[in-house]
Design a protein around this motif. Sequence first.
Motif, PDB file in Angstrom:
ATOM      1  N   TYR A 106      35.206  42.241  37.140  1.00  0.00           N
ATOM      2  CA  TYR A 106      36.524  41.939  37.691  1.00  0.00           C
ATOM      3  C   TYR A 106      36.404  40.864  38.770  1.00  0.00           C
ATOM      4  CZ  TYR A 106      34.900  45.060  41.428  1.00  0.00           C
ATOM      5  OH  TYR A 106      34.175  45.635  42.440  1.00  0.00           O
ATOM      6  N   MET A 107      37.502  40.201  39.036  1.00  0.00           N
ATOM      7  CA  MET A 107      37.522  39.179  40.081  1.00  0.00           C
ATOM      8  C   MET A 107      38.932  39.069  40.657  1.00  0.00           C
ATOM      9  SD  MET A 107      37.446  35.531  38.074  1.00  0.00           S
ATOM     10  CE  MET A 107      38.805  35.030  37.000  1.00  0.00           C
ATOM     11  N   ASP A 108      38.989  38.490  41.846  1.00  0.00           N
ATOM     12  CA  ASP A 108      40.299  38.236  42.427  1.00  0.00           C
ATOM     13  C   ASP A 108      40.710  36.799  42.135  1.00  0.00           C
ATOM     14  OD1 ASP A 108      38.852  36.643  44.163  1.00  0.00           O
ATOM     15  OD2 ASP A 108      38.919  38.099  45.816  1.00  0.00           O
ATOM     16  N   LYS A 109      41.903  36.431  42.583  1.00  0.00           N
ATOM     17  CA  LYS A 109      42.420  35.102  42.256  1.00  0.00           C
ATOM     18  C   LYS A 109      41.702  33.994  42.998  1.00  0.00           C
ATOM     19  CE  LYS A 109      46.965  36.400  40.604  1.00  0.00           C
ATOM     20  NZ  LYS A 109      48.440  36.198  40.700  1.00  0.00           N
ATOM     21  N   ALA A 110      40.911  34.344  44.010  1.00  0.00           N
ATOM     22  CA  ALA A 110      40.124  33.328  44.710  1.00  0.00           C
ATOM     23  C   ALA A 110      38.813  33.044  43.990  1.00  0.00           C
ATOM     24  CB  ALA A 110      39.850  33.774  46.144  1.00  0.00           C
ATOM     25  N   GLY A 111      38.488  33.855  42.966  1.00  0.00           N
ATOM     26  CA  GLY A 111      37.268  33.635  42.204  1.00  0.00           C
ATOM     27  C   GLY A 111      36.120  34.543  42.591  1.00  0.00           C
ATOM     28  N   ASN A 112      36.313  35.418  43.561  1.00  0.00           N
ATOM     29  CA  ASN A 112      35.268  36.376  43.914  1.00  0.00           C
ATOM     30  C   ASN A 112      35.178  37.438  42.822  1.00  0.00           C
ATOM     31  OD1 ASN A 112      34.858  35.290  46.683  1.00  0.00           O
ATOM     32  ND2 ASN A 112      36.966  35.996  46.949  1.00  0.00           N
ATOM     33  N   PHE A 113      33.977  37.751  42.390  1.00  0.00           N
ATOM     34  CA  PHE A 113      33.846  38.691  41.279  1.00  0.00           C
ATOM     35  C   PHE A 113      32.747  39.705  41.545  1.00  0.00           C
ATOM     36  CE2 PHE A 113      31.086  35.099  40.368  1.00  0.00           C
ATOM     37  CZ  PHE A 113      29.905  35.699  39.997  1.00  0.00           C
ATOM     38  N   ASP A 114      32.787  40.796  40.796  1.00  0.00           N
ATOM     39  CA  ASP A 114      31.782  41.848  40.884  1.00  0.00           C
ATOM     40  C   ASP A 114      31.859  42.681  39.605  1.00  0.00           C
ATOM     41  OD1 ASP A 114      29.733  43.364  41.846  1.00  0.00           O
ATOM     42  OD2 ASP A 114      30.746  44.011  43.679  1.00  0.00           O
ATOM     43  N   THR A 115      30.926  43.614  39.441  1.00  0.00           N
ATOM     44  CA  THR A 115      30.898  44.486  38.268  1.00  0.00           C
ATOM     45  C   THR A 115      30.837  45.931  38.727  1.00  0.00           C
ATOM     46  OG1 THR A 115      29.740  42.793  36.964  1.00  0.00           O
ATOM     47  CG2 THR A 115      29.697  45.052  36.130  1.00  0.00           C
ATOM     48  N   LEU A 116      31.684  46.750  38.105  1.00  0.00           N
ATOM     49  CA  LEU A 116      31.701  48.175  38.390  1.00  0.00           C
ATOM     50  C   LEU A 116      31.175  48.919  37.172  1.00  0.00           C
ATOM     51  CD1 LEU A 116      32.605  50.599  40.194  1.00  0.00           C
ATOM     52  CD2 LEU A 116      34.799  50.492  38.989  1.00  0.00           C
ATOM     53  N   TYR A 117      30.186  49.793  37.359  1.00  0.00           N
ATOM     54  CA  TYR A 117      29.621  50.597  36.278  1.00  0.00           C
ATOM     55  C   TYR A 117      30.129  52.036  36.417  1.00  0.00           C
ATOM     56  CZ  TYR A 117      26.467  46.664  35.610  1.00  0.00           C
ATOM     57  OH  TYR A 117      25.950  45.411  35.379  1.00  0.00           O
ATOM     58  N   VAL A 118      30.650  52.555  35.317  1.00  0.00           N
ATOM     59  CA  VAL A 118      31.230  53.900  35.324  1.00  0.00           C
ATOM     60  C   VAL A 118      30.532  54.741  34.261  1.00  0.00           C
ATOM     61  CG1 VAL A 118      33.330  55.262  35.142  1.00  0.00           C
ATOM     62  CG2 VAL A 118      33.441  52.918  36.016  1.00  0.00           C
ATOM     63  N   ASP A 119      29.994  55.882  34.651  1.00  0.00           N
ATOM     64  CA  ASP A 119      29.341  56.790  33.721  1.00  0.00           C
ATOM     65  C   ASP A 119      30.319  57.886  33.309  1.00  0.00           C
ATOM     66  OD1 ASP A 119      26.767  55.583  33.696  1.00  0.00           O
ATOM     67  OD2 ASP A 119      26.373  56.435  35.679  1.00  0.00           O
ATOM     68  N   VAL A 120      30.461  58.067  31.990  1.00  0.00           N
ATOM     69  CA  VAL A 120      31.333  59.105  31.435  1.00  0.00           C
ATOM     70  C   VAL A 120      30.452  60.121  30.719  1.00  0.00           C
ATOM     71  CG1 VAL A 120      33.206  59.609  29.834  1.00  0.00           C
ATOM     72  CG2 VAL A 120      33.259  57.508  31.182  1.00  0.00           C
ATOM     73  N   ASP A 121      30.557  61.354  31.130  1.00  0.00           N
ATOM     74  CA  ASP A 121      29.759  62.412  30.483  1.00  0.00           C
ATOM     75  C   ASP A 121      30.574  63.689  30.267  1.00  0.00           C
ATOM     76  OD1 ASP A 121      30.046  63.339  33.039  1.00  0.00           O
ATOM     77  OD2 ASP A 121      27.906  63.391  33.521  1.00  0.00           O
ATOM     78  N   CYS A 122      31.891  63.592  30.354  1.00  0.00           N
ATOM     79  CA  CYS A 122      32.736  64.786  30.271  1.00  0.00           C
ATOM     80  C   CYS A 122      33.327  65.014  28.885  1.00  0.00           C
ATOM     81  CB  CYS A 122      33.864  64.694  31.299  1.00  0.00           C
ATOM     82  SG  CYS A 122      34.949  63.274  31.053  1.00  0.00           S
ATOM     83  N   ILE A 123      33.067  64.116  27.946  1.00  0.00           N
ATOM     84  CA  ILE A 123      33.623  64.300  26.599  1.00  0.00           C
ATOM     85  C   ILE A 123      32.781  65.333  25.859  1.00  0.00           C
ATOM     86  CG2 ILE A 123      34.100  63.162  24.400  1.00  0.00           C
ATOM     87  CD1 ILE A 123      34.651  60.616  25.917  1.00  0.00           C
ATOM     88  N   ASP A 124      33.462  66.292  25.279  1.00  0.00           N
ATOM     89  CA  ASP A 124      32.794  67.409  24.600  1.00  0.00           C
ATOM     90  C   ASP A 124      32.191  66.923  23.279  1.00  0.00           C
ATOM     91  OD1 ASP A 124      31.944  69.733  23.473  1.00  0.00           O
ATOM     92  OD2 ASP A 124      33.903  70.702  23.420  1.00  0.00           O
TER      93      ASP A 124
END
Length: 289
Positions: A106-124
């Motif tokens: 993701y990034m903002d309109k000024a061009g600053n960006f980063d990455t968010l990692y999300v772990d999903v383990d709740c699906i049966d």
Amino acid sequence: TYTFESNGSRLFRFRDVSGNETETLLASVDNIDKDKPELRAKVLPNTMVTEDGQLQSFMGAATIELIVESVGDTLAGKASDTILIQNASQSRYHSVMSNGRYAFRYMDKAGNFDTLYVDVDCIDTTAPTATDSGNPTAWTNKAPTITVTPNTKASGAKTYIVQNGVRNDKITFSPEENGTYSFMVTDEIGNSAAHKVEVRFVDLNAPIIDYTDSYNGNRNIFVNAGEFDKTLFEKVTANDEESGIASFGIEYPDDFDANIPGKYDVKFTATDNAGNTSVLTRRIQVISP
């Protein structure tokens, strides 16, 4: 020319070669953004985002909710958003159907960006199980009624027993012979497994009494008085290939006398361990001279 590296104000004064100076000029900049936007995620089990952006219950799925942490930034799936999600829909909700690690750049309109990692383990993804009752643990000569019931899952997903393509809350069956009976257990998510019921103690068949080696295999025999061969006559066997023979006996009539002419009915009785009984009656006719 002056380059602002950060937001703020600077004072400028200009002087010509003759020494004349201008008044002080204040220049202010407030539109420089070098700070990365901040996001965090919350995983919502058993939910799915609809086409209109609403959440609904849905077993077997999970929704990742992206929450803005940085002040002044917004993410609501609208044109006014200041945070842009790359390679994904511009929404704060993202539904997934399997466990794993998901990356959101993701990034903002000024061009600053980063990455968010999300772990999903709740699906049966666990296979459902079942329990059976009524399966005999000791020999019986009646077809038992066995009930197979699916177990409740910790996730709350509804479970079923599938028979002939139909999902049932439970099923019953009455096996007339021993063997392994297999049933399909499934849940509403789509996980499935086989439940096997091993039936070992059913015997509906009576023992077989074999007299083929006794007096040439004749059920009714004729002998001269005094010539009866008891050993040959009693050469009768009983067998049971399922539960096995529990008892085997021979009963002569009270008045039996191989030296006295007459008709005598002898009873052979065999009982297996399940309680099935077979009776063979053989007549001995002692003939007078």
